[in-house]
Scaffold this motif. Structure first.
Motif, PDB file in Angstrom:
ATOM      1  N   ALA A 244     -15.760   3.803 -11.472  1.00  0.00           N
ATOM      2  CA  ALA A 244     -14.360   4.205 -11.673  1.00  0.00           C
ATOM      3  C   ALA A 244     -13.920   5.166 -10.575  1.00  0.00           C
ATOM      4  CB  ALA A 244     -14.195   4.844 -13.047  1.00  0.00           C
ATOM      5  N   ALA A 245     -14.801   6.119 -10.243  1.00  0.00           N
ATOM      6  CA  ALA A 245     -14.463   7.067  -9.176  1.00  0.00           C
ATOM      7  C   ALA A 245     -14.319   6.348  -7.842  1.00  0.00           C
ATOM      8  CB  ALA A 245     -15.556   8.134  -9.085  1.00  0.00           C
ATOM      9  N   HIS A 246     -15.214   5.364  -7.619  1.00  0.00           N
ATOM     10  CA  HIS A 246     -15.139   4.594  -6.367  1.00  0.00           C
ATOM     11  C   HIS A 246     -13.839   3.789  -6.301  1.00  0.00           C
ATOM     12  CE1 HIS A 246     -16.554   2.353  -2.912  1.00  0.00           C
ATOM     13  NE2 HIS A 246     -16.258   1.222  -3.541  1.00  0.00           N
ATOM     14  N   GLN A 247     -13.499   3.156  -7.436  1.00  0.00           N
ATOM     15  CA  GLN A 247     -12.259   2.364  -7.473  1.00  0.00           C
ATOM     16  C   GLN A 247     -11.032   3.257  -7.258  1.00  0.00           C
ATOM     17  OE1 GLN A 247     -12.108  -0.880  -7.506  1.00  0.00           O
ATOM     18  NE2 GLN A 247     -14.333  -1.075  -7.687  1.00  0.00           N
ATOM     19  N   ALA A 248     -11.064   4.465  -7.865  1.00  0.00           N
ATOM     20  CA  ALA A 248      -9.940   5.400  -7.682  1.00  0.00           C
ATOM     21  C   ALA A 248      -9.818   5.820  -6.224  1.00  0.00           C
ATOM     22  CB  ALA A 248     -10.144   6.625  -8.570  1.00  0.00           C
ATOM     23  N   LYS A 249     -10.976   6.055  -5.611  1.00  0.00           N
ATOM     24  CA  LYS A 249     -10.962   6.431  -4.190  1.00  0.00           C
ATOM     25  C   LYS A 249     -10.441   5.294  -3.323  1.00  0.00           C
ATOM     26  CE  LYS A 249     -13.901   8.266  -0.524  1.00  0.00           C
ATOM     27  NZ  LYS A 249     -15.281   8.611  -0.122  1.00  0.00           N
ATOM     28  N   GLU A 250     -10.863   4.058  -3.681  1.00  0.00           N
ATOM     29  CA  GLU A 250     -10.384   2.893  -2.936  1.00  0.00           C
ATOM     30  C   GLU A 250      -8.874   2.734  -3.095  1.00  0.00           C
ATOM     31  OE1 GLU A 250     -12.042   0.383  -1.012  1.00  0.00           O
ATOM     32  OE2 GLU A 250     -13.463   2.024  -0.891  1.00  0.00           O
ATOM     33  N   ALA A 251      -8.384   2.925  -4.336  1.00  0.00           N
ATOM     34  CA  ALA A 251      -6.947   2.807  -4.579  1.00  0.00           C
ATOM     35  C   ALA A 251      -6.169   3.852  -3.785  1.00  0.00           C
ATOM     36  CB  ALA A 251      -6.664   2.954  -6.082  1.00  0.00           C
ATOM     37  N   LYS A 252      -6.716   5.081  -3.750  1.00  0.00           N
ATOM     38  CA  LYS A 252      -6.069   6.144  -2.983  1.00  0.00           C
ATOM     39  C   LYS A 252      -6.058   5.813  -1.494  1.00  0.00           C
ATOM     40  CE  LYS A 252      -6.214  11.180  -2.473  1.00  0.00           C
ATOM     41  NZ  LYS A 252      -6.968  12.408  -2.822  1.00  0.00           N
ATOM     42  N   THR A 253      -7.189   5.266  -1.047  1.00  0.00           N
ATOM     43  CA  THR A 253      -7.278   4.870   0.365  1.00  0.00           C
ATOM     44  C   THR A 253      -6.289   3.762   0.684  1.00  0.00           C
ATOM     45  OG1 THR A 253      -9.634   5.436   0.372  1.00  0.00           O
ATOM     46  CG2 THR A 253      -8.864   4.021   2.143  1.00  0.00           C
ATOM     47  N   ASN A 254      -6.150   2.791  -0.247  1.00  0.00           N
ATOM     48  CA  ASN A 254      -5.197   1.696  -0.036  1.00  0.00           C
ATOM     49  C   ASN A 254      -3.764   2.200   0.014  1.00  0.00           C
ATOM     50  OD1 ASN A 254      -7.176  -0.251   0.095  1.00  0.00           O
ATOM     51  ND2 ASN A 254      -7.139  -0.679  -2.108  1.00  0.00           N
ATOM     52  N   SER A 255      -3.464   3.193  -0.838  1.00  0.00           N
ATOM     53  CA  SER A 255      -2.106   3.773  -0.814  1.00  0.00           C
ATOM     54  C   SER A 255      -1.834   4.434   0.527  1.00  0.00           C
ATOM     55  CB  SER A 255      -1.965   4.802  -1.943  1.00  0.00           C
ATOM     56  OG  SER A 255      -2.127   4.195  -3.189  1.00  0.00           O
ATOM     57  N   LYS A 256      -2.837   5.162   1.014  1.00  0.00           N
ATOM     58  CA  LYS A 256      -2.672   5.803   2.315  1.00  0.00           C
ATOM     59  C   LYS A 256      -2.491   4.764   3.412  1.00  0.00           C
ATOM     60  CE  LYS A 256      -5.237  10.100   1.471  1.00  0.00           C
ATOM     61  NZ  LYS A 256      -6.426  10.903   1.874  1.00  0.00           N
ATOM     62  N   LEU A 257      -3.272   3.663   3.315  1.00  0.00           N
ATOM     63  CA  LEU A 257      -3.164   2.609   4.318  1.00  0.00           C
ATOM     64  C   LEU A 257      -1.764   1.999   4.339  1.00  0.00           C
ATOM     65  CD1 LEU A 257      -6.596   0.758   3.954  1.00  0.00           C
ATOM     66  CD2 LEU A 257      -5.815   2.112   5.883  1.00  0.00           C
ATOM     67  N   LYS A 258      -1.155   1.825   3.137  1.00  0.00           N
ATOM     68  CA  LYS A 258       0.203   1.274   3.083  1.00  0.00           C
ATOM     69  C   LYS A 258       1.196   2.206   3.781  1.00  0.00           C
ATOM     70  CE  LYS A 258      -0.479  -1.362  -1.183  1.00  0.00           C
ATOM     71  NZ  LYS A 258      -0.146  -1.465  -2.628  1.00  0.00           N
ATOM     72  N   VAL A 259       1.040   3.522   3.509  1.00  0.00           N
ATOM     73  CA  VAL A 259       1.927   4.495   4.169  1.00  0.00           C
ATOM     74  C   VAL A 259       1.728   4.454   5.675  1.00  0.00           C
ATOM     75  CG1 VAL A 259       2.463   6.959   4.410  1.00  0.00           C
ATOM     76  CG2 VAL A 259       2.005   5.996   2.134  1.00  0.00           C
ATOM     77  N   TYR A 260       0.448   4.404   6.079  1.00  0.00           N
ATOM     78  CA  TYR A 260       0.157   4.362   7.514  1.00  0.00           C
ATOM     79  C   TYR A 260       0.706   3.094   8.151  1.00  0.00           C
ATOM     80  CZ  TYR A 260      -3.103   8.212   6.660  1.00  0.00           C
ATOM     81  OH  TYR A 260      -3.674   9.403   6.314  1.00  0.00           O
ATOM     82  N   LEU A 261       0.636   1.964   7.403  1.00  0.00           N
ATOM     83  CA  LEU A 261       1.139   0.701   7.932  1.00  0.00           C
ATOM     84  C   LEU A 261       2.648   0.777   8.148  1.00  0.00           C
ATOM     85  CD1 LEU A 261       0.490  -2.213   8.677  1.00  0.00           C
ATOM     86  CD2 LEU A 261       0.830  -2.848   6.291  1.00  0.00           C
ATOM     87  N   LEU A 262       3.343   1.396   7.196  1.00  0.00           N
ATOM     88  CA  LEU A 262       4.794   1.567   7.336  1.00  0.00           C
ATOM     89  C   LEU A 262       5.118   2.433   8.551  1.00  0.00           C
ATOM     90  CD1 LEU A 262       7.627   1.124   6.183  1.00  0.00           C
ATOM     91  CD2 LEU A 262       7.300   3.145   4.730  1.00  0.00           C
TER      92      LEU A 262
END
Length: 483
Positions: A244-262
């Motif tokens: 669960a902690a790993h998935q949460a970290k991955e989700a947070k990383t994905n959110s950051k990636l979306k912001v960075y992509l924008l």
């Protein structure tokens, strides 16, 4: 043979180990050998315990009559019961079964030889159960000194050291010994290991979720591959938390990636506009650059010509300065030697005159026939030459040797400054290239000079045709060698 295969598979893949243990039990039944049958049953009960087949394991152990067991068989029996309760306790009520297992461990310690590894490692387990980490550490340190690295026993010792330091609150040493244990388990293909689990928990506690997840996955994969059920039960307790902690970290990383992509998209658009503007400016500047490049080419040609003149001038000045230094030193030495030789000739003349006056004709003829005076003077002349030359080129011998193959390098006697070969090339370095003059100075034949020069060229580490040219550059500063 089945027993050997069972031992190889025991820590690797349980279903294969069980297969060979069951075959041994069948062989013991056919042979009607009770001892072999009991040994096979005990081993099979141990494997069933590892694989989670606790009912079958307990049923086999209850059938065993301890009074029929020898010392070694009894030790195996008690050890199997210890493991049975340890494994069963990890999947149900730990405290109750742990205590039951420790009672069997006491019985095991009573029948094991105190000097054996199995006795000492079980004693360590007993100390840890009682919380006596000091005694456990002392015994483990003794075992670590006698055990070779990366063996299964080494893996067990380092694992328990990790447990000791974990109990003492020393995370650095705890992590170190669990890593050493895990490495040894991997090298020995031991899939039933606990160190990966402990490392996963340590990484999780330190906030390193990525490593904790990696270690957890590895431990679960090993447990599934080997069929060790109690390890899977232990991992299931915290796998969901780490996952669960790993998935949460991955989700947070994905959110950051979306912001960075924008942001990257916006920056890319700005970059395109900027490139269009720059392109226009570049076209304007290209004409100016072309004109400047032509002027620069002309300037470079003039600079190259000027540098060539400067190089020639510097080379001439260097050689002139070198020639002046040589002339000054040799002129001074020349006058000194001339004066010395005049004094010696005067002494020699007086000696001969005295012998003639006193009619000591035999001694007089002996002195006139002797070449000792000439030989001594030649030695002194060569010594003066060597000294003056090496004062001008102090590194000549080592530089000359560096031009030769390693096995052909010249080793001088302690009292010598130069030998005949080195003097030939010393004269060449001074600009005396005429072999007749060199032969006259060194009191040898032309063929000797030729042979020495040919021999040295053949021993050259570089191209033999360039050897004497390289000798002529000895003493010139490295940044002027191209001149």
């Amino acid at each position: 043979m089945n027993l050997k295969l069972h031992s190889e598979y025991k820590k690797f893949r349980l279903d294969s180990a069980i297969h060979y243990a069951e075959r041994n039990r069948e062989i013991a039944r056919l042979l009607q050998d009770d001892s072999l049958r009991i040994v096979s049953d005990i081993r099979l009960a141990c494997l069933y315990s590892y694989s989670g087949r606790f009912c079958e394991s307990e049923e086999i152990l209850k059938r065993v009559r301890t009074r029929k067991l020898s010392g070694e068989m009894l030790a195996d029996y008690y050890e199997t019961y210890c493991l049975f309760y340890e494994h069963y306790g990890s999947m149900s009520s730990p405290a109750r079964y742990v205590e039951q297992g420790e009672r069997y461990r006491d019985s095991l310690l009573a029948v094991l030889p105190p000097a054996s590894f199995k006795y000492k490692i079980n004693k360590v387990h007993h100390y840890l159960h009682l919380g006596e980490t000091g005694q456990a550490e002392e015994l483990l340190a003794e075992l670590l000194e006698t055990e070779q690295a990366d063996t299964p026993e080494y893996a067990l010792i380092t694992h328990y050291l990790g447990v000791v330091y974990g109990a003492r609150g020393d995370p650095e040493l705890e992590r170190k010994y669990f890593i050493l244990s895990a490495i040894a388990d991997i090298k020995n293909s031991i899939k039933e290991n606990a160190s990966f689990q402990r490392l996963a928990l340590i990484c999780y506690d330190n906030g390193d979720i990525a490593k904790a997840f990696t270690y957890t996955q590895s431990a679960i994969e090993d447990a599934v591959f080997s069929g060790v059920q109690f390890r899977m039960a232990q991992m299931s307790e915290f796998y969901s938390i780490i996952n669960a902690a790993h998935q949460a970290k991955e989700a947070k990383t994905n959110s950051k990636l979306k912001v960075y992509l924008l942001l990257i998209s916006v920056l890319a658009l700005l970059a395109i506009l900027l490139l269009a503007y720059i392109y226009k400016q570049v076209k304007k500047l290209s004409r100016v650059k072309e004109e400047l490049s032509q002027m620069n080419r002309k300037l470079m040609e003039l600079n190259a010509e000027l540098n060539g003149k400067n190089v020639l001038l510097y080379r001439s000045n260097t050689r002139l300065g070198e020639s002046n230094d040589i002339k000054e030193q040799y002129i001074a030495q020349f006058f000194h030697l001339c004066s010395t030789y005049i004094d010696k000739m005067e002494v020699y003349r007086k000696t001969l005159y005295k012998l003639g006056i006193t009619r000591q004709y035999e001694d007089l003829m002996k002195m006139l026939r002797s070449t000792t005076v000439i030989d001594n003077e030649l030695e002194e002349l060569y010594a003066h030459f060597d000294s003056v030359f090496l004062s001008l080129y102090p590194t000549f011998v080592s530089d000359f040797n560096s031009l030769l193959n390693e096995e052909a390098r010249i080793c001088l006697k302690t009292e010598d400054l130069l030998n005949k070969e080195l003097r030939i090339y010393a004269l060449l370095r001074l600009g005396i290239t005429d072999s007749v003059k060199i032969a006259h100075f060194l009191r040898c034949s032309m063929s000797t000079i030729y042979n020495y020069r040919t021999k040295m060229r053949n021993k050259a580490a570089t191209c033999r045709e360039e050897f004497e040219e390289m000798v002529m550059k000895i003493g010139i500063p490295p940044n002027h060698l191209h001149d």
